[in-house]
Design a protein around this motif. Sequence first.
Motif, short mmCIF file in Angstrom:
data_model
loop_
_atom_site.label_atom_id
_atom_site.label_comp_id
_atom_site.label_asym_id
_atom_site.label_seq_id
_atom_site.Cartn_x
_atom_site.Cartn_y
_atom_site.Cartn_z
N ILE A 64 0.69 -1.62 0.08
CA ILE A 64 0.10 0.07 -0.37
C ILE A 64 1.25 0.72 0.14
CG2 ILE A 64 -1.64 1.31 1.46
CD1 ILE A 64 -2.95 -1.68 2.33
N LEU A 65 2.45 1.54 1.44
CA LEU A 65 2.56 2.35 0.67
C LEU A 65 3.22 2.96 -0.27
CD1 LEU A 65 3.80 1.66 5.01
CD2 LEU A 65 1.66 3.60 3.52
N ALA A 71 1.53 7.38 2.26
CA ALA A 71 2.99 7.84 3.58
C ALA A 71 3.23 9.76 2.52
CB ALA A 71 3.93 7.10 2.93
N ALA A 72 3.60 10.27 1.52
CA ALA A 72 3.42 11.34 0.93
C ALA A 72 2.34 12.19 1.23
CB ALA A 72 3.70 11.29 -0.01
N VAL A 73 1.38 11.67 1.68
CA VAL A 73 0.53 12.94 2.13
C VAL A 73 0.42 13.06 3.30
CG1 VAL A 73 -2.18 13.00 2.62
CG2 VAL A 73 -1.67 12.20 0.12
N LEU A 74 1.04 12.16 4.22
CA LEU A 74 1.75 12.55 6.00
C LEU A 74 2.05 13.68 5.43
CD1 LEU A 74 0.07 9.11 7.42
CD2 LEU A 74 -0.54 11.29 7.60
N THR A 75 3.61 13.35 5.23
CA THR A 75 4.65 14.01 6.04
C THR A 75 4.90 15.42 5.63
OG1 THR A 75 5.15 13.89 3.39
CG2 THR A 75 5.62 12.27 4.01
N THR A 81 9.95 12.82 6.95
CA THR A 81 9.98 12.21 5.88
C THR A 81 9.62 10.75 5.81
OG1 THR A 81 11.14 10.37 7.11
CG2 THR A 81 12.63 12.96 6.00
N PRO A 82 9.95 10.72 4.32
CA PRO A 82 8.64 9.90 3.60
C PRO A 82 8.90 7.99 4.94
CG PRO A 82 9.13 10.94 2.00
CD PRO A 82 9.79 11.15 2.97
N ASP A 83 10.04 7.95 4.95
CA ASP A 83 10.26 7.07 5.76
C ASP A 83 10.06 6.88 7.03
OD1 ASP A 83 11.70 5.36 3.46
OD2 ASP A 83 14.03 6.31 4.27
N ASP A 84 10.15 8.21 7.92
CA ASP A 84 9.62 8.51 9.11
C ASP A 84 7.65 8.40 9.11
OD1 ASP A 84 11.84 9.09 10.50
OD2 ASP A 84 11.51 10.85 10.38
N ALA A 85 7.05 7.99 7.99
CA ALA A 85 5.62 8.20 7.56
C ALA A 85 5.77 7.24 7.74
CB ALA A 85 5.42 9.05 6.44
N ARG A 86 6.30 6.25 7.07
CA ARG A 86 6.23 4.59 6.85
C ARG A 86 5.97 3.93 8.24
NH1 ARG A 86 7.40 2.60 2.19
NH2 ARG A 86 7.31 0.44 2.29
N GLU A 127 -12.88 4.13 9.71
CA GLU A 127 -12.83 4.85 7.89
C GLU A 127 -11.69 4.76 7.35
OE1 GLU A 127 -11.62 9.83 6.72
OE2 GLU A 127 -11.27 9.05 8.66
N LYS A 128 -12.10 4.12 6.09
CA LYS A 128 -11.19 3.61 4.89
C LYS A 128 -10.17 4.70 4.95
CE LYS A 128 -13.23 1.58 2.01
NZ LYS A 128 -12.92 0.73 0.28
N LYS A 129 -8.90 4.89 4.90
CA LYS A 129 -7.71 5.36 4.28
C LYS A 129 -7.36 5.29 3.05
CE LYS A 129 -6.56 7.30 7.20
NZ LYS A 129 -7.94 8.79 7.55
N VAL A 130 -7.44 3.91 2.76
CA VAL A 130 -7.84 3.97 0.83
C VAL A 130 -7.52 2.33 0.95
CG1 VAL A 130 -5.06 2.63 1.74
CG2 VAL A 130 -5.18 3.64 -0.56
#
Length: 135
Positions: A64-65, A71-75, A81-86, A127-130
């Motif tokens: 999914i990620l 992950a990009a939406v959360l950064t 960073t994307p890695d931290d979001a992951r 809630e469906k996230k994705v």
Amino acid sequence: MRPPGLYYEDWHMPKGDDDQIIRKITEEFGPDSGEAKTMRLMLDYREMYGPHVPLAAAGHLDVILDHTELAAVLTEPLGCTPDDARQTLHSLHAQGLLLVADDGSLWTTIPPGTPLSAPGGGWSFVEKKVDEPTD
């Protein structure tokens, strides 16, 4: 905590300490082998999930990620960073606050036994996230 669904039927528990496990795999298959790469991933999961890893669910969360913008939406809002979001999403998953549904979609959830859990103390899918990635 045993989440419901097909993605939570297979639990993996590497035996031994991380250095011992990876040393054995690299000696047998080589440091750049598929087996060594897979075991490094399993050990990363073990660090996030603890000794029992929901293998299919954790792997599907990575799919999914890799194939959505989650992950990009959360950064930006998290300032990370994307890695931290992951890592954060895997942490939420390990706590039962995100679950993979049988159709491969990712949901925010409320674990059983908490004040807002489903009647009878079951899981609440909030809630469906994705949706499941298509490619």
